[in-house]
Every structure is written in structure tokens, then in C-alpha cells.
Design a protein around this motif. Structure first.
Motif: not given
Length: 266
Positions: A239-256
């Protein structure tokens, strides 16, 4: 460490694990300055000497606290790698560690190229890594000890939520100031979490076989360390962007964080 402390277990665990954060902060910069003169082979040999002279004698001095149970009491059976999964608390804790650790290794690998993509210099990226290390040490030395006052599980849930909030800052960052705030908040939150993991495990499963339990639990961290940065890199290449992994990381931490609250209820 966990077998020697009860009332101040969280503080003791945080202080003990602070050595990891301190080493992560100091050694890469030290080795980076020594490589031009010693070469990478010389640096590896130097590290081997330090470990042999300091690490091995220190490890030989470590002692586990003798069991408080009398000899007449039956000894508990050593938990196996498959039998531990029968405990619902272990399954929840393992799942929480996978989600929480998935995102925590991504900044160490990708924050420097992400900063470079924003037009920042390589030196700015290395400063961000250093700030993560500083926050990490503060989280382990100071924040982890608060678990003795408000409860280790409750504090772990709060700090995991802090990790999620830090990735929210990264997602909207447009310059060095926001990245500095992200690095400090992430470092403090993640450092406090790492300091609390052994204490929480000891509170949940006791200290008789705490080394075995932690070994099984920390395979979740290894799994997350393999998957998190790798998937973030693959997504960026596509994608040429880190936005997707950053948002996924935020959701993963919320779930944790949510799973930690569930663990507290159990």
C-alpha cells in the motif's frame, strides 16, 4: 523473582525487568560507536566477554525461594505444555499476550523508516528509538510498581489501553512532535506492561511452577514478534503506507485490554 515477593511483587518485577529496557537503550548506541573501530566481529566478541564475565556469575547467584509447604504436603504436578490449556485463565492470558505483543514490536522495526517517509532525518528516527527506551525504563521502574496499590491486573488493563492510545497518536502524526509524544507514551505503557506480566502470572497461577508457566506464556510474545513487524512490512510494500498496520495495532491493543479485564473477573 516472583517467589521472593508478595506484597510488593509488581514493583520488584518492574525493577528487575528494567534491566532489559536499560540494555535496549544503551547497548545499540554503544555498539554503533564501536563498530567503526572494532568491526562487527570485534563487537560480538566484546559482548561475549561481557556476558561471560558479568552475566554468568550473576546467573549462578540467582536462587529460588524454598517452598513454604511442609514435606508432608503433596507436591503439585509440573504443568505440561498441553495440560496448561485446560485452564481458561491461561488461554485468556495467552491470547492477551499475542494481541498486546503483536503491536509492540512494530515501532522498534518501522518507526525509523516511517519517520524518514515523513521527511525526517535518520538521526530523528534514532532519537525516537531512544525515547521509546527512556519511556520503557520509566514504565518498568515507576509505573509497574503502582500495581501493588491498585491491583496488577487492573493496572495492566490500563497500561494496555495506553498502548492503544499511543498508536492513535501515531496514526494522526504529521511531524516530529507527535512522533515524540507517541514514542514516550508507547514506551511508558509497554514498559509497564512488560514489568507486570510476571507479577500477574504469579498472582494467577502461584509461584511453585512460575518459571514453567512464564515459559509457556512467553511463546505468545515470540509468535507476535514474528508476525507483527513482518505483516506491517508486507502491508507497507503493498500500500505504501503504515496507516493500516498502525490502526490494526490500536485495535489489537484495545482487544488485549478487554481480555485483561475478563481475566480479572475470572
Amino acid at each position: 523473582m516472583q517467589s521472593w515477593f508478595v506484597l510488593k511483587r509488581s514493583r520488584a518485577s518492574g525493577i528487575a525487568t528494567a534491566g532489559l529496557g536499560l540494555g535496549t537503550l544503551l547497548l545499540p548506541f554503544t555498539i554503533g560507536r564501536l563498530v567503526p573501530g572494532l568491526g562487527w566481529r570485534g563487537c560480538f566478541i566484546s559482548l561475549a566477554v561481557v556476558i561471560a564475565v558479568i552475566g554468568l556469575p550473576a546467573a549462578m547467584l540467582v536462587r529460588k525461594r524454598p517452598d513454604a509447604n511442609s514435606p508432608s504436603e503433596p507436591r503439585s504436578v509440573l504443568p505440561g505444555p498441553f495440560t496448561v490449556w485446560r485452564d481458561s485463565r491461561f488461554r485468556l492470558f495467552f491470547s492477551m499476550l499475542v494481541l498486546a505483543s503483536f503491536c509492540t514490536f512494530i515501532p522498534y522495526v518501522h518507526i525509523v523508516p516511517a519517520a524518514h517517509d515523513m521527511g525526517l532525518s535518520l538521526e530523528s528516527g534514532t532519537i525516537l528509538i531512544a525515547l521509546i527506551g527512556i519511556g520503557n525504563i520509566f514504565g518498568r521502574f515507576v509505573l509497574a510498581g503502582l500495581g501493588d496499590r491498585i491491583g496488577s491486573l487492573r493496572l495492566l488493563a490500563i497500561l494496555t489501553l495506553g498502548v492503544a492510545c499511543s498508536f492513535l497518536l501515531w496514526s494522526v502524526a504529521n511531524g516530529m512532535v507527535m512522533l515524540v509524544l507517541f514514542s514516550l507514551l508507547f514506551g511508558m505503557s509497554y514498559g509497564g506492561c512488560v514489568g507486570l506480566y510476571p507479577a500477574v502470572a504469579a498472582d494467577l497461577f502461584g509461584t511453585r511452577h512460575i518459571g514453567t508457566i512464564l515459559g509457556y506464556l512467553y511463546t505468545a510474545v515470540g509468535l507476535a514478534a514474528l508476525l507483527g513487524p513482518t505483516m506491517a512490512g508486507l502491508v507497507f510494500d503493498k500500500t505504501g503506507s503504515y496507516l493500516g498496520p498502525i490502526l490494526f495495532s490500536m485495535v489489537a491493543a484495545l482487544a488485549a485490554s478487554f481480555l485483561t479485564l475478563r481475566l480479572r473477573q475470572k
